[in-house]
Design a protein around this motif. Structure first.
Motif, PDB file in Angstrom:
ATOM      1  N   GLY A  75       0.789  -1.226   0.000  1.00 17.14           N
ATOM      2  CA  GLY A  75       0.000   0.000   0.000  1.00 17.14           C
ATOM      3  C   GLY A  75       0.823   1.278   0.000  1.00 17.14           C
ATOM      4  N   ASP A  76       0.191   2.375   0.412  1.00 14.97           N
ATOM      5  CA  ASP A  76       0.818   3.693   0.376  1.00 14.97           C
ATOM      6  C   ASP A  76       2.003   3.778   1.334  1.00 14.97           C
ATOM      7  OD1 ASP A  76       0.966   6.515  -0.321  1.00 14.97           O
ATOM      8  OD2 ASP A  76       0.173   6.904   1.671  1.00 14.97           O
ATOM      9  N   LYS A  77       1.898   3.128   2.505  1.00 15.97           N
ATOM     10  CA  LYS A  77       2.955   3.222   3.510  1.00 15.97           C
ATOM     11  C   LYS A  77       4.246   2.559   3.049  1.00 15.97           C
ATOM     12  CE  LYS A  77       0.293   5.343   6.439  1.00 15.97           C
ATOM     13  NZ  LYS A  77       0.534   6.743   6.789  1.00 15.97           N
ATOM     14  N   GLY A  78       4.138   1.546   2.204  1.00 11.77           N
ATOM     15  CA  GLY A  78       5.335   0.851   1.751  1.00 11.77           C
ATOM     16  C   GLY A  78       5.789   1.252   0.365  1.00 11.77           C
ATOM     17  N   ALA A  79       5.198   2.327  -0.180  1.00 12.06           N
ATOM     18  CA  ALA A  79       5.527   2.741  -1.553  1.00 12.06           C
ATOM     19  C   ALA A  79       6.756   3.647  -1.570  1.00 12.06           C
ATOM     20  CB  ALA A  79       4.343   3.464  -2.178  1.00 12.06           C
ATOM     21  N   PRO A  80       7.540   3.589  -2.634  1.00  6.42           N
ATOM     22  CA  PRO A  80       8.709   4.483  -2.746  1.00  6.42           C
ATOM     23  C   PRO A  80       8.272   5.906  -3.085  1.00  6.42           C
ATOM     24  CG  PRO A  80       8.469   3.189  -4.738  1.00  6.42           C
ATOM     25  CD  PRO A  80       7.427   2.678  -3.787  1.00  6.42           C
ATOM     26  N   SER A  81       9.231   6.809  -3.109  1.00 10.84           N
ATOM     27  CA  SER A  81       8.925   8.188  -3.483  1.00 10.84           C
ATOM     28  C   SER A  81       8.659   8.280  -4.979  1.00 10.84           C
ATOM     29  CB  SER A  81      10.092   9.104  -3.103  1.00 10.84           C
ATOM     30  OG  SER A  81      11.279   8.669  -3.729  1.00 10.84           O
ATOM     31  N   ALA A  82       7.999   9.349  -5.381  1.00  5.66           N
ATOM     32  CA  ALA A  82       7.616   9.515  -6.780  1.00  5.66           C
ATOM     33  C   ALA A  82       8.818   9.915  -7.636  1.00  5.66           C
ATOM     34  CB  ALA A  82       6.513  10.556  -6.903  1.00  5.66           C
ATOM     35  N   ASP A  83       8.797   9.475  -8.892  1.00  5.66           N
ATOM     36  CA  ASP A  83       9.815   9.869  -9.874  1.00  5.66           C
ATOM     37  C   ASP A  83       9.230  10.914 -10.815  1.00  5.66           C
ATOM     38  OD1 ASP A  83      11.870   8.097  -9.022  1.00  5.66           O
ATOM     39  OD2 ASP A  83      10.810   6.444  -9.993  1.00  5.66           O
ATOM     40  N   LYS A  84      10.023  11.929 -11.112  1.00  6.58           N
ATOM     41  CA  LYS A  84       9.550  12.991 -11.987  1.00  6.58           C
ATOM     42  C   LYS A  84       9.632  12.549 -13.439  1.00  6.58           C
ATOM     43  CE  LYS A  84       9.892  17.983 -12.679  1.00  6.58           C
ATOM     44  NZ  LYS A  84      10.550  19.236 -12.238  1.00  6.58           N
ATOM     45  N   LEU A  85       8.547  12.773 -14.189  1.00  8.16           N
ATOM     46  CA  LEU A  85       8.531  12.479 -15.613  1.00  8.16           C
ATOM     47  C   LEU A  85       9.033  13.697 -16.389  1.00  8.16           C
ATOM     48  CD1 LEU A  85       5.114  10.588 -15.983  1.00  8.16           C
ATOM     49  CD2 LEU A  85       7.335   9.729 -15.230  1.00  8.16           C
ATOM     50  N   ILE A  86       9.693  13.438 -17.498  1.00  8.02           N
ATOM     51  CA  ILE A  86      10.305  14.509 -18.296  1.00  8.02           C
ATOM     52  C   ILE A  86       9.370  14.904 -19.438  1.00  8.02           C
ATOM     53  CG2 ILE A  86      12.329  15.188 -19.635  1.00  8.02           C
ATOM     54  CD1 ILE A  86      12.853  14.593 -16.677  1.00  8.02           C
ATOM     55  N   ALA A  87       9.229  16.205 -19.660  1.00 10.10           N
ATOM     56  CA  ALA A  87       8.408  16.701 -20.768  1.00 10.10           C
ATOM     57  C   ALA A  87       9.130  16.408 -22.083  1.00 10.10           C
ATOM     58  CB  ALA A  87       8.162  18.195 -20.614  1.00 10.10           C
ATOM     59  N   SER A  88       8.609  15.436 -22.846  1.00 10.93           N
ATOM     60  CA  SER A  88       9.244  15.042 -24.107  1.00 10.93           C
ATOM     61  C   SER A  88       8.787  15.921 -25.261  1.00 10.93           C
ATOM     62  CB  SER A  88       8.942  13.577 -24.416  1.00 10.93           C
ATOM     63  OG  SER A  88       7.535  13.364 -24.461  1.00 10.93           O
ATOM     64  N   GLN A  89       7.591  16.419 -25.186  1.00 12.17           N
ATOM     65  CA  GLN A  89       7.063  17.369 -26.157  1.00 12.17           C
ATOM     66  C   GLN A  89       5.876  18.063 -25.509  1.00 12.17           C
ATOM     67  OE1 GLN A  89       4.682  15.255 -29.396  1.00 12.17           O
ATOM     68  NE2 GLN A  89       6.124  13.635 -28.822  1.00 12.17           N
ATOM     69  N   GLN A  90       5.232  18.950 -26.234  1.00  5.67           N
ATOM     70  CA  GLN A  90       4.151  19.735 -25.643  1.00  5.67           C
ATOM     71  C   GLN A  90       3.041  18.825 -25.119  1.00  5.67           C
ATOM     72  OE1 GLN A  90       2.368  22.575 -28.270  1.00  5.67           O
ATOM     73  NE2 GLN A  90       1.228  23.613 -26.669  1.00  5.67           N
ATOM     74  N   SER A  91       2.716  19.016 -23.832  1.00 11.92           N
ATOM     75  CA  SER A  91       1.635  18.284 -23.159  1.00 11.92           C
ATOM     76  C   SER A  91       1.884  16.787 -23.087  1.00 11.92           C
ATOM     77  CB  SER A  91       0.286  18.552 -23.857  1.00 11.92           C
ATOM     78  OG  SER A  91      -0.016  19.922 -23.856  1.00 11.92           O
ATOM     79  N   GLN A  92       3.148  16.350 -23.214  1.00 13.32           N
ATOM     80  CA  GLN A  92       3.472  14.933 -23.104  1.00 13.32           C
ATOM     81  C   GLN A  92       4.668  14.762 -22.173  1.00 13.32           C
ATOM     82  OE1 GLN A  92       3.666  12.635 -26.762  1.00 13.32           O
ATOM     83  NE2 GLN A  92       5.259  11.309 -25.927  1.00 13.32           N
ATOM     84  N   PHE A  93       4.531  13.846 -21.201  1.00 15.25           N
ATOM     85  CA  PHE A  93       5.570  13.606 -20.209  1.00 15.25           C
ATOM     86  C   PHE A  93       5.900  12.113 -20.200  1.00 15.25           C
ATOM     87  CE2 PHE A  93       3.380  17.423 -19.090  1.00 15.25           C
ATOM     88  CZ  PHE A  93       4.324  18.266 -18.519  1.00 15.25           C
ATOM     89  N   GLU A  94       7.194  11.781 -20.071  1.00 14.53           N
ATOM     90  CA  GLU A  94       7.636  10.390 -20.114  1.00 14.53           C
ATOM     91  C   GLU A  94       8.669  10.121 -19.022  1.00 14.53           C
ATOM     92  OE1 GLU A  94       7.548   8.565 -24.467  1.00 14.53           O
ATOM     93  OE2 GLU A  94       8.818  10.351 -24.388  1.00 14.53           O
ATOM     94  N   GLY A  95       8.707   8.864 -18.590  1.00 14.74           N
ATOM     95  CA  GLY A  95       9.698   8.454 -17.599  1.00 14.74           C
ATOM     96  C   GLY A  95       9.515   7.001 -17.235  1.00 14.74           C
ATOM     97  N   ASP A  96      10.325   6.511 -16.308  1.00 12.75           N
ATOM     98  CA  ASP A  96      10.301   5.115 -15.883  1.00 12.75           C
ATOM     99  C   ASP A  96      10.048   5.028 -14.392  1.00 12.75           C
ATOM    100  OD1 ASP A  96      10.974   4.103 -18.457  1.00 12.75           O
ATOM    101  OD2 ASP A  96      13.075   4.626 -18.092  1.00 12.75           O
TER     102      ASP A  96
END
Length: 548
Positions: A75-96
């Motif tokens: 659940g939420d208590k055992g989840a890692p921190s969030a990773d930031k997604l990179i803006a690859s083009q207008q209104s589109q974000f990508e990451g792993d």
């Protein structure tokens, strides 16, 4: 030729039948607070591994998008921190994001921009379905380096007990030379044992990993001829469940859209007959229901079930339905089970007309339903779509008089769609919200709000009784009450200003989806009008992904 086709379908289905078939990606469109977004997630086929997350923002000025995995068990208590997604083009974000645990997971999408903050939960099934082979060149290089290191280690040990102790200019005596060779021999044996132990450990680990690769649930479909009525049955094979650690899984199934099982029967190879039915649980391993008046032929069967964790699975089989001279009693018009006959995928327009027949279309054309209403798939005719690219499959629904049609809820949704590749290697059951079971989304919303760090497996008997009670409650409702209940349960209703629940929808229905590979596909679209479920068919050609 028929035997070859049968073998082909059985082989393909046997290798790909997991969480839909051949369609591993997850697409979801929804509201992240004030932002309407489309999320496309491609999970890894080896766990642990990274999932590729792509977020398309349809409105607002978004400045930041983050994603993090939420595991069902922790659940939420055992989840890692969030990773930031990179803006690859207008209104589109990508990451792993890393998926470290096998099983039912989700991706929490966090959006921030000029309209404030919002979040969306996307169910993801993380399973290992592949075993990586080492590239041949890398294997040769590592072998050469290993031999060099092994030789250096032996010679170094030999030198350390002999040559390194000699005064300058003195030659090695015979006893010392013998000692050197003895120590080098001992070192060789020790190093060989270390290498053997490491190799044995690695092989044992690889065998254990292979043993725990995802194994599709095995089941068999059959048709029972009982006089004037034919019964469709799905029997689940649990013979090897102990080794697969599945336990009492069948006692902890949950309903999706108010049904424990959604079964689809599609005639092959033409894909010209289709049924959507809902077998009911007879005992822990058997599900059955009445078979519609399908024409004779060979059918591929896809039967979807969902575990209590939100993990969905598809049981696959092929069956032969004999021609049936005695026509079974017609189902009432509000029946949730339905079927159609249409023209073959490779021979459009080649079908005899009767009340149950529809003529298929393609992008930019229309398909007329059995009652004279019709659907138009927005798109360009004769233009192939691209594999691996996320699309909005938009359909506009019209009444027979060409006025816009507002579809009625069908199993708690405004529409359903089934996508199948011509060879059966791809199958997916879509909803306007995405390519996942709606039950999974609700489970992870509840899990995110749960403060329990580790969740325990429910008691099977109690859980099964509660599900049976829920299904009995649904059956006792009228159609209108049941649809309103399901829509509310799945978040399809929103409170309006008067405090009542309302439903905001038009005549357009959209299904987000990414075709996994090139080929010919058929899309079966299902909507409801005047308390009758209507099914149409559309065909599309998908080309391979573009090379950047």
């Amino acid at each position: 030729m028929k035997k070859l086709l049968n073998l082909l379908f059985l082989t393909v289905l046997g290798h790909l039948a997991h969480a839909h078939v051949g369609s591993t990606g997850v697409q979801m469109q929804g509201q992240a607070g004030p932002y309407k977004i489309l999320v496309n997630i491609q999970p890894p086929d080896v766990i642990p591994g990274t999932a590729r997350v792509t977020v398309f923002v349809e409105n607002g000025n978004v400045t930041s998008v983050e994603a993090r995995p939420i595991y069902f068990r922790s659940g939420d208590k055992g989840a890692p921190s969030a990773d930031k997604l990179i803006a690859s083009q207008q209104s589109q974000f990508e990451g792993d994001i890393w998926l470290m645990e096998p099983g039912s997971s989700s991706a929490q999408i966090l959006v921030d921009g000029d309209k404030g903050k919002g979040e969306l939960i996307v169910p993801v099934m993380a399973i290992s379905t592949a075993q990586r082979d080492m590239p041949e060149g890398l294997g040769i290089m590592l072998s050469v380096l290993g031999i060099i290191l092994f030789t250096l280690m032996i010679t170094t040990i030999g030198a350390s007990v002999s040559d390194g102790l000699l005064p300058k200019g003195e030659t090695l005596s015979q006893p010392k030379r013998r000692k050197k060779y003895i120590n080098m021999g001992i070192a060789s044996v020790v190093c060989a044992l270390i290498l053997y132990g490491g190799s044995s450990w690695w092989n044992a680990w690889a065998a254990q990993y292979k043993k725990h690769l995802y194994q599709p649930i095995k089941g068999s479909a059959s048709v029972l001829d009982q006089g004037d009525e034919r019964t469709f049955r799905v029997s689940i094979d649990t013979a090897d469940w102990q080794s697969q650690n599945r336990g009492n899984m069948l006692s902890t199934l949950i309903p999706d859209h108010g049904k424990l099982m959604h079964a689809f029967l599609i005639r092959v190879p033409g894909l010209d007959a289709f049924a959507h039915i809902h077998p009911e649980r007879q005992d822990s391993t058997t599900f059955q229901t009445s078979l519609p008046n399908l024409p004779g032929g060979k059918y591929v069967v896809y039967a979807d079930i969902v575990r209590y964790s939100g993990f969905s699975e598809t049981i696959t089989d092929t069956i032969v339905i004999a021609e049936h001279s005695r026509k079974a009693p017609e189902s009432p018009k509000f029946s949730e089970d339905t079927y159609i006959i249409t023209d073959p995928i490779n021979a459009p327009g080649n079908v005899a007309m009767d009340a149950d027949v529809v003529i298929c279309g393609k992008p930019g054309t229309k398909t007329v339903f059995q009652d004279g209403s019709y659907a138009i798939w927005e798109g360009k005719p004769d233009q192939a779509l691209e594999a691996g690219k996320a699309y909005q499959l938009n359909f506009e629904i019209f009444n027979p008089d060409n006025s816009p049609c507002l579809p009625e809820p069908y199993l708690g949704m405004m529409g359903h769609a089934v996508v199948m590749r011509s060879d059966g290697s791809v199958y997916v059951h879509l909803h306007p919200s995405g390519s996942f079971p709606m039950a999974a989304e609700q489970i992870f919303k509840n899990r995110l709000a749960d403060t329990t760090k580790l969740i325990k497996r429910p008691t099977s008997v109690v859980f099964k009784d509660s599900v049976d009670s829920y299904l009995t409650k649904l059956k006792a409702m009228s159609v209108l009450e049941r649809e309103e209940f399901l829509m509310t349960e799945m978040g399809m209703y929103e409170p309006n200003e008067s405090g009542m629940v309302g439903m905001d929808h038009g005549s357009r229905i959209s299904f987000p989806y990414s075709f996994p590979k090139e080929g010919r596909y058929r899309i079966f679209l299902q909507v409801k009008r005047n308390e009758r479920v209507l099914t149409g068919a559309f065909d599309v050609k998908v080309k391979g992904p573009s090379v950047m």
